[in-house]
Scaffold this active site. Structure first.
Site, PDB file in Angstrom:
ATOM      1  N   HIS A  87       0.815  -1.212   0.000  1.00  0.00           N
ATOM      2  CA  HIS A  87       0.000   0.000   0.000  1.00  0.00           C
ATOM      3  C   HIS A  87       0.851   1.266   0.000  1.00  0.00           C
ATOM      4  O   HIS A  87       0.343   2.346  -0.298  1.00  0.00           O
ATOM      5  CB  HIS A  87      -1.064  -0.013   1.106  1.00  0.00           C
ATOM      6  CG  HIS A  87      -0.588   0.152   2.510  1.00  0.00           C
ATOM      7  ND1 HIS A  87      -0.286  -0.905   3.350  1.00  0.00           N
ATOM      8  CD2 HIS A  87      -0.396   1.259   3.247  1.00  0.00           C
ATOM      9  CE1 HIS A  87       0.062  -0.441   4.531  1.00  0.00           C
ATOM     10  NE2 HIS A  87       0.004   0.873   4.503  1.00  0.00           N
ATOM     11  N   ASP A 223       1.303  -7.794   1.950  1.00  0.00           N
ATOM     12  CA  ASP A 223       1.360  -6.332   1.797  1.00  0.00           C
ATOM     13  C   ASP A 223       2.805  -5.835   1.715  1.00  0.00           C
ATOM     14  O   ASP A 223       3.324  -5.225   2.645  1.00  0.00           O
ATOM     15  CB  ASP A 223       0.620  -5.669   2.971  1.00  0.00           C
ATOM     16  CG  ASP A 223       0.266  -4.214   2.673  1.00  0.00           C
ATOM     17  OD1 ASP A 223       0.894  -3.617   1.787  1.00  0.00           O
ATOM     18  OD2 ASP A 223      -0.639  -3.682   3.352  1.00  0.00           O
ATOM     19  N   SER A 655       3.926   2.100   8.336  1.00  0.00           N
ATOM     20  CA  SER A 655       3.685   1.144   7.255  1.00  0.00           C
ATOM     21  C   SER A 655       4.977   0.864   6.496  1.00  0.00           C
ATOM     22  O   SER A 655       5.642   1.792   6.029  1.00  0.00           O
ATOM     23  CB  SER A 655       2.651   1.692   6.273  1.00  0.00           C
ATOM     24  OG  SER A 655       1.384   1.651   6.846  1.00  0.00           O
TER      25      SER A 655
HETATM   26  N1  ARG Z   1      -4.687   0.142   7.253  1.00  0.00           N
HETATM   27  C1  ARG Z   1      -3.392   0.148   6.621  1.00  0.00           C
HETATM   28  C2  ARG Z   1      -2.579   1.318   7.104  1.00  0.00           C
HETATM   29  O1  ARG Z   1      -3.111   2.364   7.388  1.00  0.00           O
HETATM   30  C3  ARG Z   1      -3.478   0.269   5.150  1.00  0.00           C
HETATM   31  C4  ARG Z   1      -3.905  -0.961   4.506  1.00  0.00           C
HETATM   32  C5  ARG Z   1      -4.073  -0.783   3.022  1.00  0.00           C
HETATM   33  N2  ARG Z   1      -5.076  -1.730   2.583  1.00  0.00           N
HETATM   34  C6  ARG Z   1      -6.344  -1.391   2.250  1.00  0.00           C
HETATM   35  N3  ARG Z   1      -7.224  -2.347   2.042  1.00  0.00           N
HETATM   36  N4  ARG Z   1      -6.720  -0.110   2.094  1.00  0.00           N
HETATM   37  O2  ARG Z   1      -1.389   1.257   7.150  1.00  0.00           O
END
Ligand code: ARG
Length: 769
Positions: A87, A223, A655
């Site tokens: 992401h 991811d 992330s």
């Molecule tokens: N919740 C994750 C974060 O803020 C991002 C995940 C991205 N995946 C998604 N399905 N939008 O780091």
């Protein structure tokens, strides 16, 4: 009695190293040795403090980068190969994709330099050093100063210190404030502007589970994405991609461990957490809970539904809006989870109780009353005032700037202001015009007029319906008179007459910009009316409340720390390099619901649903998994590990951060947090908060087996050094040594005054991931 204890504790404090609670904390690497090291060793760390952070010799920190200002990455080879999240690479993947050659959908791995893809504008920052500059920043600050005087002096010092540290543009440097402006630290970075995309798995792997699984455990998402940082031939940063550049040789890269994880293993996460607000007072929490979050959820819900309608109709629109959609959806769900959590965990009540006890402590002593007595009153007064204008501010950001044409029109404001000024320097006009080229390209690349028109009508309608009339822009009165208050009819007019939605017309305008053309454009005029209203009628009111609030917050945080001398507070996240440590750890989400600490490929097959785009498993992966073709990446039970959780304290910005074992080896990549702890950025709950990581063995499997790019794995330093250091399995989701940690809480050397001494989506309140 009191006195004796105090003396005893002081003696103890002199004998024992300062210990901090292991659960909560995004610690400044500069102080790890003093504040955390002993505790980290107890949990299984085998490295020395200097191997983690050292400004003179290569240390772990040299393997960590801030990616694009919004994510974290880590080097895994001596040729600048870097891992981060899928992401985090999503935007780059999307921008290199076309409906004909869709690498976002299909994935890709570059096994030759020629296949790697340059990303102008993308950069990584590598920390050179950090320094406590509190006394320099606060030099000359007196309690008698007004808040404005203080801010002016502090900002002047911050700029001087940062400018000196830049050494004529060699470094990027800035001074950030900590603990509400009680402390200040300087950060000096090398910025590398040549970051090439090396690969990523197919979207159905990298975003498996989609928005349904987002922010939740158990997870089965690969991811991750890969980049390579390039430098000049003498290993120096360059501002952008250059043909002569060669792969950067980092001072340090992380070995990659095939060992795998067990419950109780030591784990540390090194990265750039973006923003937490754990010192937000009850009144601030209440405002978030009952005003800001419901408004953001409603506005994003509307925007996402309209986007999705069109994305589902056309693959071209789907691709164009994929990255924008993901960013907005991510924090849409975040705000929902945060509010659910605040209600369930009674976060506001807990804060109120904490404030009541603080107030009592303050008023028990005249000197304390003098120093801190005003804080809570001023905070509550300021929030009562902010409550009147806050909705306007949320609607400006989420409704007005939530439509793409208005956001693009807002980019024209600097040029507009110059065109309006008869004395403006023609060179400045030229520059402002040139500065619009890139935003223009960016805007039209992924723009669909019909989609934006629907969003425009819907969001402005909500603005018109929900925000108090007295706070609305003048243009709404025109809409009332001429269109009976129908934003749909108004949008028909705006979109039929604006030049801003046509690239050739914008190009023609930029070739010869005139005030008259901009002024009479209805999309620009609408934005300008909203903007003027905001800057003249809303913002000044909010700013007038902000000064006393800043002052009161500073005193509030100082009072909390002075009262709770047995707790070593970690500073709120502010996009600076932090380390958090803990263990691999299961949890109980709610009564009778236990969550295991790891997932395997079995779960991918269980979730697989060819009829649901979020849970499609690519054919090749399906075949490999059904054949149990796991290669050398299987765990002890013959399963293919996918993800695991740890109790590391992280947030957005982390992330892509490496999860590192006690020997300094990479065991996973952090990519999310869990639903039960969505309040984590506001209040930390050690029993619920977990960090969700993709297991590095799944990453390697995806590259080598699924992606057929073994040479990239071979480039890494893959090791298998026996079981991970750690504290061993835990029972009932409770870390075995939590109690030890409690016992270890001691007074700090100076009776608790000890200071925990000491930067697109893309923030929680803003646009995206
Ligand atoms: N919740 C994750 C974060 O803020 C991002 C995940 C991205 N995946 C998604 N399905 N939008 O780091």
């Amino acid at each position: 009695m009191l006195k004796l204890n105090w003396v005893k504790l002081l003696l103890l404090a002199l004998l024992l190293p300062v210990a901090a609670r292991a659960d909560e904390g995004m610690w400044l690497p500069l102080y790890v040795k003093r504040l955390n090291y002993a505790d980290m060793q107890k949990k299984g760390l085998k490295l020395t403090a200097e191997e983690i952070y050292d400004v003179n010799n290569a240390s772990l920190k040299d393997a960590i980068v801030q990616l694009g200002g919004f994510c974290t990455g880590e080097f895994v080879s001596n040729r600048g190969l870097m891992l981060s999240n899928h992401h985090c690479g999503y935007d780059a993947l999307q921008s290199h994709s076309t409906p004909e050659k869709n690498i976002l959908q299909d994935g890709f791995f570059a096994t030759t330099p020629a296949e790697e893809k340059t990303n102008p504008g993308l950069f990584v920052d590598i920390l050179v050093r950090m320094e406590d500059v509190g006394s320099k920043v606060l030099d000359g600050v007196t309690p008698q100063m007004t808040e404005q005087e203080r801010t002016a002096l502090v900002q002047k010092h911050q700029k001087e210190i940062a400018d000196a540290a830049k050494e004529n543009g060699q470094y990027v440097a800035y001074v950030r404030d900590f603990f509400g402006g009680n402390e200040y630290y300087l950060f000096v970075y090398q910025r590398f502007g040549d970051v090439r995309l090396v690969g990523a798995p197919p979207e159905a792997v990298g975003k498996f589970g989609g928005d349904t699984d987002n922010w939740e455990w158990p997870r089965h998402t690969g991811d991750f994405s890969m980049f390579r940082v390039y430098a000049s031939k003498d290993n120096k940063p360059t501002a952008g991609p250059l043909a002569d550049n060669v792969p950067y040789q980092p001072k340090k890269h992380l070995p990659v461990s095939l060992q795998g994880v067990s419950e109780g293993d030591f784990a540390m996460v090194f990265g750039f957490p973006g923003r937490t607000q754990r010192f937000l007072p009850a009144a601030g929490l209440q405002l978030t809970l009952d005003q800001s979050n419901p408004a953001r959820i409603k506005l994003r819900d509307t925007r996402l539904k309209l986007w999705k309608e069109d994305m589902d109709q056309s693959p071209d629109i789907r691709l164009k809006y994929a990255s924008k959609y993901a960013g907005i959806a991510n924090y849409w769900k975040y705000f929902i989870g945060q509010n659910e959590g605040m209600k369930r965990l009674k976060t506001v009540d807990a804060k109120k109780a904490e404030e009541a006890s603080l107030a009592q402590w303050v008023s028990a002593d005249p000197a304390r009353s003098q120093q801190y007595g005003f804080a809570l009153n001023d905070i509550n007064t300021a929030y009562a005032g902010l409550r009147e204008y806050n909705l306007s501010s949320v609607y400006m950001n989420e409704a007005v700037l939530g439509t793409e044409v208005s956001a693009f029109a807002a980019r024209m404001l600097p040029l507009y202001n110059l065109l309006k000024d008869p004395k403006a320097d023609p060179a400045a006009v030229k520059k402002a015009t040139a500065d619009l080229q890139e935003p223009m390209e960016e805007f039209f690349k992924d723009y669909n007029v019909a989609t934006d028109k629907k969003v425009y009508a819907a969001l402005l309608q909500l603005y018109y319906n929900d925000v108090p009339k007295a706070q609305q822009p003048d243009i709404f009165r025109t809409v009332e008179k001429q269109y009976g208050g129908s934003m749909k009819k108004y949008a028909d007019y705006v979109f039929a007459n604006t030049f801003l939605t046509s690239k050739s017309k914008v190009q023609a305008f930029l070739a010869k910009p005139t005030l008259a053309q901009l002024e009479k454009d209805p999309a620009f005029a609408t934005l300008n009316s909203a903007y003027t209203n905001y800057t003249q009628n809303i913002l000044p009111k909010m700013q007038a409340l902000q000064s006393p609030l800043t002052r009161a917050n500073r005193a509030y945080v100082a009072a909390l720390r002075a009262k709770n001398t047995d707790k070593v507070y970690s500073p709120d996240a502010n996009s600076t390099l932090r380390l958090s440590y803990g263990t691999v750890r299961a949890y109980t989400g709610r009564d009778a619901v236990h969550f295991d600490y790891k997932t395997t490929a079995q779960g991918i097959l269980e979730k697989e649903d060819p009829t649901n785009p979020e849970f499609v498993v690519p054919a090749k992966e399906l075949a490999l998994l059904k054949a149990k073709d796991y290669g050398r990446f299987a765990d002890k039970n013959g399963q293919l590990p996918v993800a695991f959780i740890t109790d590391n304290d992280i947030t957005g910005g982390n992330s892509g951060s490496p999860v590192i074992n006690g020997r300094g080896e990479l065991i996973g990549i952090a990519f999310d947090g869990n639903w039960e702890a969505m309040t984590g950025d506001l209040a930390y709950d050690p029993n619920l908060k977990r960090c969700i990581n993709v297991d590095i063995r799944y990453v390697l499997w995806c590259i080598e087996k699924l992606g057929g790019a073994k040479s990239l794995v071979d480039e890494m330093t893959v090791v298998n050094n026996g079981p991970n250091p750690g504290v061993g399995p835990t029972a009932g989701g409770v870390s075995a040594n939590l109690f030890d940690v409690e016992k270890m809480k001691v007074k700090t050397e100076d009776g608790g005054k000890t200071k925990v001494k000491k930067k697109k989506e893309k923030d929680a309140a803003g646009a995206g991931m």
